[in-house]
Every structure is written in structure tokens, then in C-alpha cells.
Design a protein around this motif. Structure first.
Motif, PDB file in Angstrom:
ATOM      1  N   THR A   1       0.831  -1.199   0.000  1.00 43.60           N
ATOM      2  CA  THR A   1       0.000   0.000   0.000  1.00 43.60           C
ATOM      3  C   THR A   1       0.867   1.252   0.000  1.00 43.60           C
ATOM      4  O   THR A   1       0.639   2.194  -0.775  1.00 43.60           O
ATOM      5  CB  THR A   1      -0.921   0.010   1.243  1.00 43.60           C
ATOM      6  N   LEU A   2       1.879   1.281   0.860  1.00 48.52           N
ATOM      7  CA  LEU A   2       2.754   2.446   0.959  1.00 48.52           C
ATOM      8  C   LEU A   2       3.568   2.643  -0.316  1.00 48.52           C
ATOM      9  O   LEU A   2       3.675   3.757  -0.835  1.00 48.52           O
ATOM     10  CB  LEU A   2       3.693   2.284   2.156  1.00 48.52           C
ATOM     11  N   ILE A   3       4.129   1.565  -0.830  1.00 49.04           N
ATOM     12  CA  ILE A   3       4.980   1.655  -2.017  1.00 49.04           C
ATOM     13  C   ILE A   3       4.186   2.120  -3.233  1.00 49.04           C
ATOM     14  O   ILE A   3       4.600   3.031  -3.970  1.00 49.04           O
ATOM     15  CB  ILE A   3       5.648   0.300  -2.304  1.00 49.04           C
ATOM     16  N   GLU A   4       3.037   1.494  -3.465  1.00 43.52           N
ATOM     17  CA  GLU A   4       2.250   1.838  -4.652  1.00 43.52           C
ATOM     18  C   GLU A   4       1.699   3.251  -4.558  1.00 43.52           C
ATOM     19  O   GLU A   4       1.648   3.978  -5.563  1.00 43.52           O
ATOM     20  CB  GLU A   4       1.109   0.844  -4.833  1.00 43.52           C
ATOM     21  N   THR A   5       1.291   3.696  -3.364  1.00 45.81           N
ATOM     22  CA  THR A   5       0.795   5.058  -3.212  1.00 45.81           C
ATOM     23  C   THR A   5       1.900   6.064  -3.487  1.00 45.81           C
ATOM     24  O   THR A   5       1.671   7.115  -4.104  1.00 45.81           O
ATOM     25  CB  THR A   5       0.215   5.263  -1.797  1.00 45.81           C
ATOM     26  N   CYS A   6       3.117   5.766  -3.054  1.00 48.69           N
ATOM     27  CA  CYS A   6       4.253   6.630  -3.370  1.00 48.69           C
ATOM     28  C   CYS A   6       4.453   6.724  -4.877  1.00 48.69           C
ATOM     29  O   CYS A   6       4.590   7.815  -5.443  1.00 48.69           O
ATOM     30  CB  CYS A   6       5.527   6.093  -2.711  1.00 48.69           C
ATOM     31  N   LYS A   7       4.451   5.587  -5.543  1.00 53.07           N
ATOM     32  CA  LYS A   7       4.672   5.560  -6.982  1.00 53.07           C
ATOM     33  C   LYS A   7       3.602   6.348  -7.721  1.00 53.07           C
ATOM     34  O   LYS A   7       3.896   7.047  -8.702  1.00 53.07           O
ATOM     35  CB  LYS A   7       4.703   4.112  -7.472  1.00 53.07           C
ATOM     36  N   MET A   8       2.356   6.257  -7.257  1.00 55.87           N
ATOM     37  CA  MET A   8       1.264   6.975  -7.914  1.00 55.87           C
ATOM     38  C   MET A   8       1.410   8.480  -7.774  1.00 55.87           C
ATOM     39  O   MET A   8       0.881   9.237  -8.585  1.00 55.87           O
ATOM     40  CB  MET A   8      -0.074   6.520  -7.328  1.00 55.87           C
ATOM     41  N   ASN A   9       2.128   8.921  -6.738  1.00 59.98           N
ATOM     42  CA  ASN A   9       2.327  10.346  -6.486  1.00 59.98           C
ATOM     43  C   ASN A   9       3.718  10.816  -6.904  1.00 59.98           C
ATOM     44  O   ASN A   9       4.171  11.891  -6.497  1.00 59.98           O
ATOM     45  CB  ASN A   9       2.084  10.659  -5.013  1.00 59.98           C
ATOM     46  N   ASP A  10       4.406  10.007  -7.711  1.00 57.06           N
ATOM     47  CA  ASP A  10       5.751  10.342  -8.200  1.00 57.06           C
ATOM     48  C   ASP A  10       6.729  10.594  -7.054  1.00 57.06           C
ATOM     49  O   ASP A  10       7.539  11.527  -7.098  1.00 57.06           O
ATOM     50  CB  ASP A  10       5.702  11.565  -9.124  1.00 57.06           C
ATOM     51  N   VAL A  11       6.636   9.771  -6.031  1.00 58.64           N
ATOM     52  CA  VAL A  11       7.533   9.850  -4.880  1.00 58.64           C
ATOM     53  C   VAL A  11       8.384   8.583  -4.834  1.00 58.64           C
ATOM     54  O   VAL A  11       7.866   7.474  -5.009  1.00 58.64           O
ATOM     55  CB  VAL A  11       6.730   9.986  -3.563  1.00 58.64           C
ATOM     56  N   ASP A  12       9.669   8.737  -4.607  1.00 57.87           N
ATOM     57  CA  ASP A  12      10.571   7.595  -4.495  1.00 57.87           C
ATOM     58  C   ASP A  12      10.236   6.849  -3.202  1.00 57.87           C
ATOM     59  O   ASP A  12      10.458   7.387  -2.109  1.00 57.87           O
ATOM     60  CB  ASP A  12      12.016   8.085  -4.464  1.00 57.87           C
ATOM     61  N   PRO A  13       9.725   5.620  -3.276  1.00 56.89           N
ATOM     62  CA  PRO A  13       9.326   4.899  -2.058  1.00 56.89           C
ATOM     63  C   PRO A  13      10.448   4.728  -1.058  1.00 56.89           C
ATOM     64  O   PRO A  13      10.242   4.859   0.156  1.00 56.89           O
ATOM     65  CB  PRO A  13       8.840   3.543  -2.592  1.00 56.89           C
ATOM     66  N   GLN A  14      11.651   4.438  -1.544  1.00 61.53           N
ATOM     67  CA  GLN A  14      12.771   4.211  -0.628  1.00 61.53           C
ATOM     68  C   GLN A  14      13.160   5.497   0.088  1.00 61.53           C
ATOM     69  O   GLN A  14      13.389   5.496   1.303  1.00 61.53           O
ATOM     70  CB  GLN A  14      13.979   3.653  -1.386  1.00 61.53           C
ATOM     71  N   ALA A  15      13.218   6.608  -0.651  1.00 58.14           N
ATOM     72  CA  ALA A  15      13.572   7.893  -0.032  1.00 58.14           C
ATOM     73  C   ALA A  15      12.509   8.296   0.992  1.00 58.14           C
ATOM     74  O   ALA A  15      12.839   8.764   2.083  1.00 58.14           O
ATOM     75  CB  ALA A  15      13.714   8.962  -1.103  1.00 58.14           C
ATOM     76  N   TRP A  16      11.243   8.112   0.619  1.00 58.34           N
ATOM     77  CA  TRP A  16      10.151   8.473   1.530  1.00 58.34           C
ATOM     78  C   TRP A  16      10.189   7.635   2.795  1.00 58.34           C
ATOM     79  O   TRP A  16      10.132   8.162   3.906  1.00 58.34           O
ATOM     80  CB  TRP A  16       8.811   8.279   0.812  1.00 58.34           C
ATOM     81  N   LEU A  17      10.313   6.320   2.642  1.00 52.37           N
ATOM     82  CA  LEU A  17      10.279   5.436   3.798  1.00 52.37           C
ATOM     83  C   LEU A  17      11.483   5.657   4.709  1.00 52.37           C
ATOM     84  O   LEU A  17      11.350   5.650   5.942  1.00 52.37           O
ATOM     85  CB  LEU A  17      10.233   3.975   3.335  1.00 52.37           C
ATOM     86  N   THR A  18      12.651   5.888   4.121  1.00 51.08           N
ATOM     87  CA  THR A  18      13.855   6.138   4.914  1.00 51.08           C
ATOM     88  C   THR A  18      13.683   7.382   5.777  1.00 51.08           C
ATOM     89  O   THR A  18      13.998   7.392   6.975  1.00 51.08           O
ATOM     90  CB  THR A  18      15.076   6.306   3.999  1.00 51.08           C
ATOM     91  N   ASP A  19      13.154   8.433   5.185  1.00 50.34           N
ATOM     92  CA  ASP A  19      12.969   9.678   5.915  1.00 50.34           C
ATOM     93  C   ASP A  19      11.870   9.547   6.971  1.00 50.34           C
ATOM     94  O   ASP A  19      12.025  10.020   8.107  1.00 50.34           O
ATOM     95  CB  ASP A  19      12.605  10.803   4.937  1.00 50.34           C
ATOM     96  N   ILE A  20      10.774   8.889   6.607  1.00 50.73           N
ATOM     97  CA  ILE A  20       9.646   8.754   7.532  1.00 50.73           C
ATOM     98  C   ILE A  20      10.032   7.941   8.763  1.00 50.73           C
ATOM     99  O   ILE A  20       9.696   8.299   9.894  1.00 50.73           O
ATOM    100  CB  ILE A  20       8.446   8.101   6.817  1.00 50.73           C
ATOM    101  N   LEU A  21      10.736   6.844   8.564  1.00 55.80           N
ATOM    102  CA  LEU A  21      11.128   6.009   9.697  1.00 55.80           C
ATOM    103  C   LEU A  21      12.052   6.749  10.654  1.00 55.80           C
ATOM    104  O   LEU A  21      12.027   6.515  11.867  1.00 55.80           O
ATOM    105  CB  LEU A  21      11.804   4.730   9.185  1.00 55.80           C
ATOM    106  N   ALA A  22      12.856   7.651  10.103  1.00 58.57           N
ATOM    107  CA  ALA A  22      13.770   8.423  10.951  1.00 58.57           C
ATOM    108  C   ALA A  22      13.016   9.500  11.742  1.00 58.57           C
ATOM    109  O   ALA A  22      13.374   9.820  12.877  1.00 58.57           O
ATOM    110  CB  ALA A  22      14.853   9.071  10.086  1.00 58.57           C
TER     111      ALA A  22
END
Length: 258
Positions: free
Chosen positions: A208-229
Motif C-alpha cells: 500500500t505504501l509503495i504503490e501510493t508513493c509511486k502513484m504520487n511520483d515519490v521515491d518509495p525508498q527515499a520516503w520510507l527512509t525519511d519517515i522512519l527516521a
């Protein structure tokens, strides 16, 4: 298995950000979509999976869902016959359906009212002609014919197939949801089991998180790395700031200008 729910208002000019949601289920049993969508009312655009049938029942509470069929699924049956068997009826059916998709390309992103206006003027005559032609061809075929089965798939759901003519929010197909689940289909070559029900639910959450990122032109790995921190110190009442579309505005200044 993971079944996706896809929300994207961009085809009809909506302003809400797109999102995907994956729900894990232990099997393809019809009880799972019925339970998951128990409180939902509105339009459901999907394939002809039997598990959805009860959702369209007039007796359903709080209200029956409105079925919108997918023209890509209807076209696919004819396309396979046209490609493999060079069946003349199937080839003509594909040509006629492709005319509808060509019209849709010209109204993508328009308002619902604009889309309906064009569909009533250009698509409706083609749809009426297609229905008459399909019924005429069906009368000439054996019920055991594969072409007849492809025609039956459309005609038995004709009301759902023509729903798009009167509602500009409805797309011609649910290809967006099909694309969302493609990663799961490809990935299963590398993994077969989630290990447990808990693992399945976690996998659905990550998808869910990965696909929603992709749909919004957001790099899933960059987003998740920052969010977890940031998450341990982030106020719960401001959790909305961490959603992919809002995160994008914070980290990609050009998105604000756009």
C-alpha cells in the motif's frame, strides 16, 4: 493473496491525491471482498470476479454498489482470439472497442461534465452500434464457440459496460488497478508464501505504501527512509504531514510551483 483498491480522480480532473490500498486475504473466497467493502457504497469498477456479485444485490445494506465493467477485460477476450486464431469477428470487435479507447484519450483529465458530453456525442453511437452488431454475430454462433463466450461476457454485463456513458467519473477500464497489482504478480516469481497471515497483512501494508508513493511520483525508498527516521518524534496529530503527497511538497520544491 493481496487484492488492490485503487483511487485516482485525475482522469476526471479531481484534485484529491491518488492512493492505493492492498488487502490481504487467505484465498479468493467471496467473503473477503464482501467483508472488506461491507460499509462502502458507490461505484465499483472491476473485473467479473464472482466475489463481487453480492455487492451489487439490490437488497444489500446499507445500499447496493453500482457496477461499472472494465472494457479492457471485455476487449482482452476478443484480442486473444484475434491474435491466436485470426478470428474475423474478434478482430472486428477489437477494432470497434479501440475506437472507444481513442475517444477516451482525448478527454482524459477533463471534468465529469465535459467527459459525459463527449461520450454522449461520440461514444454512445458507437456503443449502440456495437451492441447491435454483437447480438447479430452471437445469433450466428454455436454456444460452444469461444467467440460466442467472449460476446456473452460483454452482453450479459452490458448495463455495467455502458455505465461510463452517463457518469464522467467512470473510466473505460480499471487498468490503473491492474497496474497497481502488477508488481505483486511479478514478485511472486521470487517469493511464494508470506509465511503467515500476519506476514500477509504486513506485506499488504508495505505494498500500500509503495504503490501510493509511486502513484504520487515519490521515491518509495527515499520516503520510507525519511519517515522512519522522523516518526518517533513526530506528533501524532500531524501524521497527515507524512503522507506521500504532503511529503513530496516538503522535499520537492518544484512540486509546489507545479
Amino acid at each position: 493473496m493481496a487484492r488492490p483498491i485503487h483511487s485516482d480522480d485525475r482522469p476526471f480532473g479531481g484534485q484529491d491525491p491518488p492512493a492505493a490500498f492492498f488487502e490481504y486475504s487467505r484465498s479468493r473466497a467471496r467473503e473477503y471482498p464482501q467483508k472488506h467493502l461491507a460499509s462502502f457504497t458507490g461505484i465499483l469498477q472491476a473485473d467479473a470476479f464472482s466475489g463481487y456479485v453480492a455487492l451489487y444485490d439490490a437488497r444489500r445494506q446499507p445500499a447496493p454498489m453500482i457496477e461499472a465493467a472494465c472494457w479492457s477485460h471485455g476487449r482482452r477476450n476478443f484480442f486473444d482470439l484475434a491474435k491466436l486464431n485470426k478470428a474475423p469477428i474478434a478482430i472486428e470487435a477489437v477494432r470497434r472497442i479501440d475506437e472507444l479507447f481513442e475517444i477516451e484519450r482525448t478527454i482524459n483529465g477533463k471534468t465529469p461534465e465535459q467527459r459525459v458530453a463527449v461520450r454522449q456525442e461520440k461514444s454512445k453511437p458507437l456503443v449502440l452500434a456495437l451492441e447491435a452488431w454483437l447480438r447479430d454475430q452471437r445469433a450466428k454462433l454455436s454456444s460452444k464457440s469461444e467467440t460466442a463466450k467472449a460476446i456473452n461476457y460483454c452482453l450479459t454485463r452490458w448495463t455495467a459496460f455502458t455505465r461510463f456513458l452517463d457518469d464522467g467519473r467512470v473510466c473505460l477500464s480499471n487498468n490503473a488497478a491492474e497496474r497497481a497489482v502488477r508488481g505483486v504478480a511479478v514478485g511472486r516469481k521470487n517469493w511464494t508464501f508470506a509465511g503467515s497471515d500476519a506476514g500477509g497483512h504486513r506485506a499488504a501494508a508495505i505494498l500500500t505504501l509503495i504503490e501510493t508513493c509511486k502513484m504520487n511520483d515519490v521515491d518509495p525508498q527515499a520516503w520510507l527512509t525519511d519517515i522512519l527516521a522522523r516518526l518517533p518524534d513526530h506528533p501524532a496529530k500531524r501524521i497527515n504531514e507524512l503522507l506521500p503527497w504532503n511529503w513530496k511538497l516538503q522535499h520537492q520544491p518544484q512540486a509546489k510551483a507545479a
